[in-house]
Design a protein around this motif. Structure first.
Motif, PDB file in Angstrom:
ATOM      1  N   VAL A   1       0.832  -1.203   0.000  1.00 13.18           N
ATOM      2  CA  VAL A   1       0.000   0.000   0.000  1.00 13.18           C
ATOM      3  C   VAL A   1       0.866   1.253   0.000  1.00 13.18           C
ATOM      4  O   VAL A   1       0.579   2.226  -0.687  1.00 13.18           O
ATOM      5  CB  VAL A   1      -0.967  -0.011   1.206  1.00 13.18           C
ATOM      6  CG1 VAL A   1      -1.579   1.347   1.442  1.00 13.18           C
ATOM      7  CG2 VAL A   1      -2.039  -1.053   1.000  1.00 13.18           C
ATOM      8  N   TRP A   2       1.956   1.212   0.761  1.00 11.97           N
ATOM      9  CA  TRP A   2       2.797   2.403   0.857  1.00 11.97           C
ATOM     10  C   TRP A   2       3.896   2.464  -0.194  1.00 11.97           C
ATOM     11  O   TRP A   2       4.462   3.522  -0.414  1.00 11.97           O
ATOM     12  CB  TRP A   2       3.433   2.481   2.242  1.00 11.97           C
ATOM     13  CG  TRP A   2       2.441   2.925   3.270  1.00 11.97           C
ATOM     14  CD1 TRP A   2       1.791   4.115   3.326  1.00 11.97           C
ATOM     15  CD2 TRP A   2       1.983   2.186   4.382  1.00 11.97           C
ATOM     16  NE1 TRP A   2       0.960   4.154   4.401  1.00 11.97           N
ATOM     17  CE2 TRP A   2       1.050   2.982   5.072  1.00 11.97           C
ATOM     18  CE3 TRP A   2       2.254   0.912   4.880  1.00 11.97           C
ATOM     19  CZ2 TRP A   2       0.403   2.562   6.215  1.00 11.97           C
ATOM     20  CZ3 TRP A   2       1.602   0.498   6.026  1.00 11.97           C
ATOM     21  CH2 TRP A   2       0.693   1.314   6.675  1.00 11.97           C
ATOM     22  N   THR A   3       4.214   1.370  -0.844  1.00 11.47           N
ATOM     23  CA  THR A   3       5.355   1.391  -1.755  1.00 11.47           C
ATOM     24  C   THR A   3       4.998   1.263  -3.227  1.00 11.47           C
ATOM     25  O   THR A   3       5.820   1.595  -4.072  1.00 11.47           O
ATOM     26  CB  THR A   3       6.347   0.262  -1.407  1.00 11.47           C
ATOM     27  OG1 THR A   3       5.690  -0.993  -1.534  1.00 11.47           O
ATOM     28  CG2 THR A   3       6.901   0.444  -0.019  1.00 11.47           C
ATOM     29  N   MET A   4       3.824   0.812  -3.582  1.00 12.86           N
ATOM     30  CA  MET A   4       3.551   0.560  -4.997  1.00 12.86           C
ATOM     31  C   MET A   4       3.154   1.836  -5.733  1.00 12.86           C
ATOM     32  O   MET A   4       2.653   2.789  -5.145  1.00 12.86           O
ATOM     33  CB  MET A   4       2.474  -0.495  -5.158  1.00 12.86           C
ATOM     34  CG  MET A   4       1.102  -0.059  -4.843  1.00 12.86           C
ATOM     35  SD  MET A   4      -0.026  -1.410  -5.147  1.00 12.86           S
ATOM     36  CE  MET A   4      -1.563  -0.547  -5.045  1.00 12.86           C
ATOM     37  N   ASP A   5       3.388   1.802  -7.024  1.00  9.58           N
ATOM     38  CA  ASP A   5       3.004   2.896  -7.909  1.00  9.58           C
ATOM     39  C   ASP A   5       1.518   2.757  -8.197  1.00  9.58           C
ATOM     40  O   ASP A   5       1.089   1.782  -8.805  1.00  9.58           O
ATOM     41  CB  ASP A   5       3.814   2.815  -9.204  1.00  9.58           C
ATOM     42  CG  ASP A   5       3.427   3.896 -10.189  1.00  9.58           C
ATOM     43  OD1 ASP A   5       2.894   4.940  -9.752  1.00  9.58           O
ATOM     44  OD2 ASP A   5       3.656   3.695 -11.393  1.00  9.58           O
TER      45      ASP A   5
END
Length: 123
Positions: free
Chosen positions: A54-58
């Motif tokens: 959730v916090w790292t994907m584009d």
């Protein structure tokens, strides 16, 4: 593309509530079993990759891994509920949610195939 991910979360919350109203799931819960500790550990182990994604994907491109991981989490839930509290029928709700999320994964894969590798998803 954020609206797609928001609709997944909304569908999970509303869908689970709605399915529990349709299917009489009973009162028994996993907390009432001797395997509750392993159920919680397994749920956390499967939830951590979701939280990291959730916090790292584009979020500008469709990413089918997110609904796939949620579907795996619901499959785990459904299996544990089916094995230990089968009479409560909670497993039916979990397996239906997993099927919904697997179909959403296939939809996002189809969007990626139609869209091509270098295009953005600006809707």
């Amino acid at each position: 593309m954020e609206w797609v991910y928001s609709s997944i979360v909304l569908a999970i919350v509303v869908g689970r509530w709605f399915l529990e109203k349709i299917i009489d799931v009973g009162e028994e819960d996993m907390r009432d079993t001797h395997v509750n500790k392993w159920y919680l550990i397994g749920s956390w182990v499967l939830s951590v990759p979701i939280l990291v994604l959730v916090w790292t994907m584009d979020q500008s491109r469709p990413n089918p891994i997110w609904p796939f991981l949620f579907a795996v989490l619901y499959c785990f839930r459904g299996y544990m509920e089916w094995t230990y509290i089968r009479e409560s029928r909670r497993h039916q709700v979990s397996f239906l949610m997993a099927a919904f999320l697997f179909s959403f994964t296939i939809l996002l894969l189809a969007i990626l195939l139609v869209q091509g590798p270098n295009r953005s998803f600006d809707y």
